[in-house]
Design a protein around this motif. Structure first.
Motif, PDB file in Angstrom:
ATOM      1  N   ARG A  44       8.697  -0.980 -16.424  1.00 54.87           N
ATOM      2  CA  ARG A  44       9.070   0.282 -15.784  1.00 54.87           C
ATOM      3  C   ARG A  44       9.260   0.016 -14.292  1.00 54.87           C
ATOM      4  O   ARG A  44       9.444  -1.121 -13.869  1.00 54.87           O
ATOM      5  N   ALA A  45       9.267   1.051 -13.492  1.00 55.92           N
ATOM      6  CA  ALA A  45       9.618   0.940 -12.075  1.00 55.92           C
ATOM      7  C   ALA A  45       8.519   0.218 -11.287  1.00 55.92           C
ATOM      8  O   ALA A  45       7.516  -0.222 -11.837  1.00 55.92           O
ATOM      9  N   GLY A  46       8.762   0.088  -9.974  1.00 53.10           N
ATOM     10  CA  GLY A  46       7.826  -0.741  -9.217  1.00 53.10           C
ATOM     11  C   GLY A  46       7.627  -0.341  -7.774  1.00 53.10           C
ATOM     12  O   GLY A  46       7.314  -1.185  -6.940  1.00 53.10           O
ATOM     13  N   VAL A  47       7.828   0.948  -7.439  1.00 54.09           N
ATOM     14  CA  VAL A  47       7.638   1.375  -6.048  1.00 54.09           C
ATOM     15  C   VAL A  47       6.553   2.443  -6.015  1.00 54.09           C
ATOM     16  O   VAL A  47       6.670   3.473  -6.689  1.00 54.09           O
ATOM     17  N   LEU A  48       5.469   2.163  -5.272  1.00 56.25           N
ATOM     18  CA  LEU A  48       4.333   3.096  -5.211  1.00 56.25           C
ATOM     19  C   LEU A  48       4.306   3.828  -3.880  1.00 56.25           C
ATOM     20  O   LEU A  48       4.410   3.211  -2.815  1.00 56.25           O
ATOM     21  N   GLU A  49       4.175   5.153  -3.946  1.00 57.98           N
ATOM     22  CA  GLU A  49       3.952   5.937  -2.724  1.00 57.98           C
ATOM     23  C   GLU A  49       2.525   5.688  -2.230  1.00 57.98           C
ATOM     24  O   GLU A  49       1.640   5.313  -3.018  1.00 57.98           O
ATOM     25  N   ARG A  85      20.405   0.562   6.873  1.00 60.01           N
ATOM     26  CA  ARG A  85      18.978   0.584   6.527  1.00 60.01           C
ATOM     27  C   ARG A  85      18.388   1.936   6.883  1.00 60.01           C
ATOM     28  O   ARG A  85      18.692   2.503   7.928  1.00 60.01           O
ATOM     29  N   VAL A  86      17.552   2.430   5.996  1.00 59.99           N
ATOM     30  CA  VAL A  86      16.754   3.627   6.295  1.00 59.99           C
ATOM     31  C   VAL A  86      15.329   3.146   6.534  1.00 59.99           C
ATOM     32  O   VAL A  86      14.722   2.515   5.655  1.00 59.99           O
ATOM     33  N   ASP A  87      14.843   3.410   7.754  1.00 68.42           N
ATOM     34  CA  ASP A  87      13.530   2.902   8.161  1.00 68.42           C
ATOM     35  C   ASP A  87      12.461   3.955   7.834  1.00 68.42           C
ATOM     36  O   ASP A  87      12.472   5.057   8.396  1.00 68.42           O
ATOM     37  N   PHE A  88      11.555   3.632   6.933  1.00 73.14           N
ATOM     38  CA  PHE A  88      10.524   4.605   6.528  1.00 73.14           C
ATOM     39  C   PHE A  88       9.513   4.839   7.636  1.00 73.14           C
ATOM     40  O   PHE A  88       9.146   5.962   7.969  1.00 73.14           O
ATOM     41  N   THR A  89       9.023   3.753   8.220  1.00 71.49           N
ATOM     42  CA  THR A  89       7.912   3.922   9.171  1.00 71.49           C
ATOM     43  C   THR A  89       8.398   4.566  10.459  1.00 71.49           C
ATOM     44  O   THR A  89       7.653   5.299  11.099  1.00 71.49           O
ATOM     45  N   GLU A  90       9.665   4.346  10.825  1.00 70.21           N
ATOM     46  CA  GLU A  90      10.204   5.010  12.035  1.00 70.21           C
ATOM     47  C   GLU A  90      10.182   6.531  11.847  1.00 70.21           C
ATOM     48  O   GLU A  90       9.850   7.290  12.752  1.00 70.21           O
ATOM     49  N   HIS A  91      10.498   6.984  10.631  1.00 73.14           N
ATOM     50  CA  HIS A  91      10.647   8.429  10.410  1.00 73.14           C
ATOM     51  C   HIS A  91       9.397   9.088   9.822  1.00 73.14           C
ATOM     52  O   HIS A  91       9.236  10.307   9.883  1.00 73.14           O
ATOM     53  N   THR A  92       8.522   8.277   9.208  1.00 73.76           N
ATOM     54  CA  THR A  92       7.394   8.924   8.515  1.00 73.76           C
ATOM     55  C   THR A  92       6.043   8.280   8.817  1.00 73.76           C
ATOM     56  O   THR A  92       5.038   8.791   8.402  1.00 73.76           O
ATOM     57  N   SER A  93       6.078   7.122   9.442  1.00 75.46           N
ATOM     58  CA  SER A  93       4.874   6.303   9.714  1.00 75.46           C
ATOM     59  C   SER A  93       4.199   5.861   8.426  1.00 75.46           C
ATOM     60  O   SER A  93       3.054   5.413   8.443  1.00 75.46           O
ATOM     61  N   ARG A  94       4.891   5.990   7.289  1.00 74.15           N
ATOM     62  CA  ARG A  94       4.296   5.503   6.029  1.00 74.15           C
ATOM     63  C   ARG A  94       5.225   4.503   5.341  1.00 74.15           C
ATOM     64  O   ARG A  94       6.432   4.709   5.274  1.00 74.15           O
ATOM     65  N   PRO A  95       4.680   3.426   4.797  1.00 74.66           N
ATOM     66  CA  PRO A  95       5.494   2.501   3.997  1.00 74.66           C
ATOM     67  C   PRO A  95       5.401   2.889   2.526  1.00 74.66           C
ATOM     68  O   PRO A  95       4.736   3.870   2.178  1.00 74.66           O
ATOM     69  N   VAL A  96       6.102   2.136   1.678  1.00 76.61           N
ATOM     70  CA  VAL A  96       5.844   2.192   0.238  1.00 76.61           C
ATOM     71  C   VAL A  96       5.344   0.808  -0.158  1.00 76.61           C
ATOM     72  O   VAL A  96       5.429  -0.143   0.613  1.00 76.61           O
ATOM     73  N   MET A  97       4.797   0.710  -1.366  1.00 73.05           N
ATOM     74  CA  MET A  97       4.315  -0.588  -1.851  1.00 73.05           C
ATOM     75  C   MET A  97       5.093  -0.965  -3.108  1.00 73.05           C
ATOM     76  O   MET A  97       5.232  -0.146  -4.024  1.00 73.05           O
ATOM     77  N   VAL A  98       5.615  -2.166  -3.123  1.00 75.93           N
ATOM     78  CA  VAL A  98       6.304  -2.669  -4.311  1.00 75.93           C
ATOM     79  C   VAL A  98       5.280  -3.393  -5.168  1.00 75.93           C
ATOM     80  O   VAL A  98       4.684  -4.388  -4.748  1.00 75.93           O
ATOM     81  N   TYR A  99       5.024  -2.828  -6.350  1.00 74.44           N
ATOM     82  CA  TYR A  99       4.004  -3.360  -7.269  1.00 74.44           C
ATOM     83  C   TYR A  99       4.300  -2.750  -8.632  1.00 74.44           C
ATOM     84  O   TYR A  99       4.411  -1.533  -8.759  1.00 74.44           O
ATOM     85  N   GLY A 100       4.511  -3.570  -9.648  1.00 71.17           N
ATOM     86  CA  GLY A 100       5.033  -3.079 -10.927  1.00 71.17           C
ATOM     87  C   GLY A 100       4.112  -2.065 -11.585  1.00 71.17           C
ATOM     88  O   GLY A 100       2.878  -2.173 -11.521  1.00 71.17           O
ATOM     89  N   GLN A 101       4.717  -1.091 -12.261  1.00 78.12           N
ATOM     90  CA  GLN A 101       3.928  -0.101 -13.012  1.00 78.12           C
ATOM     91  C   GLN A 101       3.093  -0.794 -14.068  1.00 78.12           C
ATOM     92  O   GLN A 101       1.964  -0.406 -14.356  1.00 78.12           O
ATOM     93  N   THR A 102       3.646  -1.861 -14.639  1.00 80.68           N
ATOM     94  CA  THR A 102       2.887  -2.621 -15.644  1.00 80.68           C
ATOM     95  C   THR A 102       1.579  -3.128 -15.050  1.00 80.68           C
ATOM     96  O   THR A 102       0.526  -3.102 -15.696  1.00 80.68           O
ATOM     97  N   GLU A 103       1.661  -3.547 -13.774  1.00 78.92           N
ATOM     98  CA  GLU A 103       0.448  -4.080 -13.114  1.00 78.92           C
ATOM     99  C   GLU A 103      -0.531  -2.951 -12.818  1.00 78.92           C
ATOM    100  O   GLU A 103      -1.741  -3.122 -12.934  1.00 78.92           O
ATOM    101  N   VAL A 104       0.003  -1.783 -12.434  1.00 77.69           N
ATOM    102  CA  VAL A 104      -0.866  -0.611 -12.211  1.00 77.69           C
ATOM    103  C   VAL A 104      -1.619  -0.305 -13.503  1.00 77.69           C
ATOM    104  O   VAL A 104      -2.843  -0.137 -13.516  1.00 77.69           O
ATOM    105  N   THR A 105      -0.876  -0.295 -14.620  1.00 77.48           N
ATOM    106  CA  THR A 105      -1.483   0.035 -15.910  1.00 77.48           C
ATOM    107  C   THR A 105      -2.500  -1.027 -16.321  1.00 77.48           C
ATOM    108  O   THR A 105      -3.595  -0.713 -16.796  1.00 77.48           O
ATOM    109  N   ARG A 106      -2.157  -2.273 -16.059  1.00 75.89           N
ATOM    110  CA  ARG A 106      -3.082  -3.378 -16.397  1.00 75.89           C
ATOM    111  C   ARG A 106      -4.388  -3.249 -15.596  1.00 75.89           C
ATOM    112  O   ARG A 106      -5.482  -3.365 -16.159  1.00 75.89           O
TER     113      ARG A 106
END
Ligand code: APR
Ligand code: PHB
Length: 386
Positions: A44-49, A85-106
């Motif tokens: 499944r997807a792989g971007v975590l808020e 490029r859309v800069d997340f931290t410039e506009h929101t001061s928050r990043p996202v984390m790339v980590y597979g849903q499979t790994e979250v579930t594991r």
């Protein structure tokens, strides 16, 4: 068997809710139709808020995610030969984390010490509209029953929970998209350090990743396509045609270790509560994967329900669970809007007129050139507040 909260479904929603409640001493049982290995085999997807990252930490399941997850401070968007490029931290001061849903579930399965029953079938949620709900199911052919205080329907789009709510109560809203996503997992280095969302005159493409040696790519495809129609070579050639030349040139190809086609739909069920049954995650709503919001919206549902149940058991008040459906749906609909908007911006629709194409390009030009537009996108992409 008795428990406080019976959780139907051992995917990310059910496991995260179960782990959070368990940490507060609230008794749960998870009923899962498949085996643990089957659940973990789903790609499944792989971007975590950040909100989901925080919940994993609160659940005591964040260590490997913090070690292996990749922080992303922005994303790339391309159309034609343009890329910006859309800069997340410039506009929101928050990043996202790339980590597979499979790994979250594991990680959630590895942490779970409360009861999980696998290979259940014939699950039925009974008397949910009374103060004494119970769940019946079969395992190894033997009928079972769990009496509980509450039932959390975390059994996904094809589960039984949503349909337990009577049609006289339930309202459903749906939009089916006229294309699918063909996804490939390959043990190759990602083409770029950041994700690339590409709008090309041949259709949408997405370059993502799981780690520095594992890449995840998607191309928009016809709903008439099957995986057998796409050799690896055909996939790579088509992906390259949809990327800016320098990115296509840089793309490292290799054998696919997973290849699948997913349909796209937007779907919401209202209400997300009926009596002592609460719907969470895909059981209640579906988004097109364009904005990477499926797992993250399941997480915000879990946050609201966990807080409500914790308040019920610890403070004896029902404000949280009484507000759950309205509170969860308020955020769900904003996420449905963003996912629909981003899908409309980035895909080619079979019925698009020349006018529609010019409007789409103008929207891309506006996003490329306007800081407020990029801030609005960034706020939605990193995750609206809970
Ligand atoms: N009884 C028990 N378990 C069931 C039943 C049933 N009748 N029906 C389905 N299940 C299980 C499925 O086997 C699955 O493991 O419920 C789980 C639901 O998990 P998901 O479908 O992953 O849904 P959710 O946990 O809400 O996670 C949402 O998963 O599908 C992705 O894109 C989605 O990223 C989002 C995330
Ligand atoms: C993925 O890595 O699978 C992924 C990333 C971003 C999306 C969708 C999927 O928007």
């Amino acid at each position: 068997m008795k428990t406080q909260v019976a959780i139907i479904g051992g995917g990310p929603s059910g496991l995260l809710l179960g782990q959070l409640l368990h940490k507060r001493g609230i008794d749960t049982v998870v009923l899962e139709r498949k085996t643990r290995d089957y659940v973990l085999s789903r790609i499944r997807a792989g971007v975590l808020e950040q909100g989901l990252v925080d919940l994993m930490e609160e659940a005591g399941c964040g260590d490997r995610m913090q070690r292996e997850g990749i922080r992303h401070d922005g994303t790339l968007i391309s159309y034609g030969d343009q890329m910006f490029r859309v800069d997340f931290t410039e506009h929101t001061s928050r990043p996202v984390m790339v980590y597979g849903q499979t790994e979250v579930t594991r990680d959630l399965y590895d942490a779970r010490t409360a009861k999980t029953v696998f290979n259940v079938d014939q699950v039925r949620i009974c008397d949910a509209d009374t103060d004494a709900p119970y769940v019946t199911y079969n395992v190894d052919g033997a009928p079972q029953r769990i009496d509980c205080d509450f039932v959390a329907g975390c059994d996904g789009f094809h589960g039984v929970s949503r349909n337990t709510i009577p049609l006289s109560v339930r309202r459903e809203y749906e939009k089916v998209y006229p294309f699918g996503w063909l996804g490939v997992l390959s043990e190759t280095p990602p083409v770029n350090e950041e994700l690339i969302y590409a709008n090309s005159d041949r259709g949408f493409a997405l370059c993502s990743m799981r780690n520095p040696q594992l890449s995840r790519y998607y191309i928009q495809c016809s709903l008439a396509d099957s995986v057998a129609d796409w050799t690896d070579d055909a996939f790579w050639a088509e992906l390259k045609r949809r990327l800016p030349p320098d990115q296509a040139q840089a793309l490292v190809t290799g054998p696919s270790i997973e290849k699948s086609i997913a349909p796209l739909r937007s779907f919401v069920t209202e209400p997300m509560r009926w009596g002592r049954l609460f719907l969470c995650g895909d059981a209640a709503h579906i988004v097109p994967p364009t904005g990477a919001k499926g797992l993250n919206t399941a997480a915000s549902d879990v946050h609201y329900l966990y807080q409500g149940l914790r308040q019920y058991y610890e403070d004896g008040v029902t404000d949280g669970i009484d507000a759950y459906s309205e509170q969860a749906l308020a955020r769900v609909w904003k996420v449905e809007r963003f996912s629909w908007w981003f899908s409309s911006l980035m895909h080619r629709y079979p019925d698009q007129s020349e006018f529609d194409l010019r409007i789409q390009r103008a929207e891309l030009e506006f996003l490329r050139s306007n800081a407020a537009a990029q801030a609005a996108m960034a706020q939605n992409y990193v995750g609206l507040p809970y």
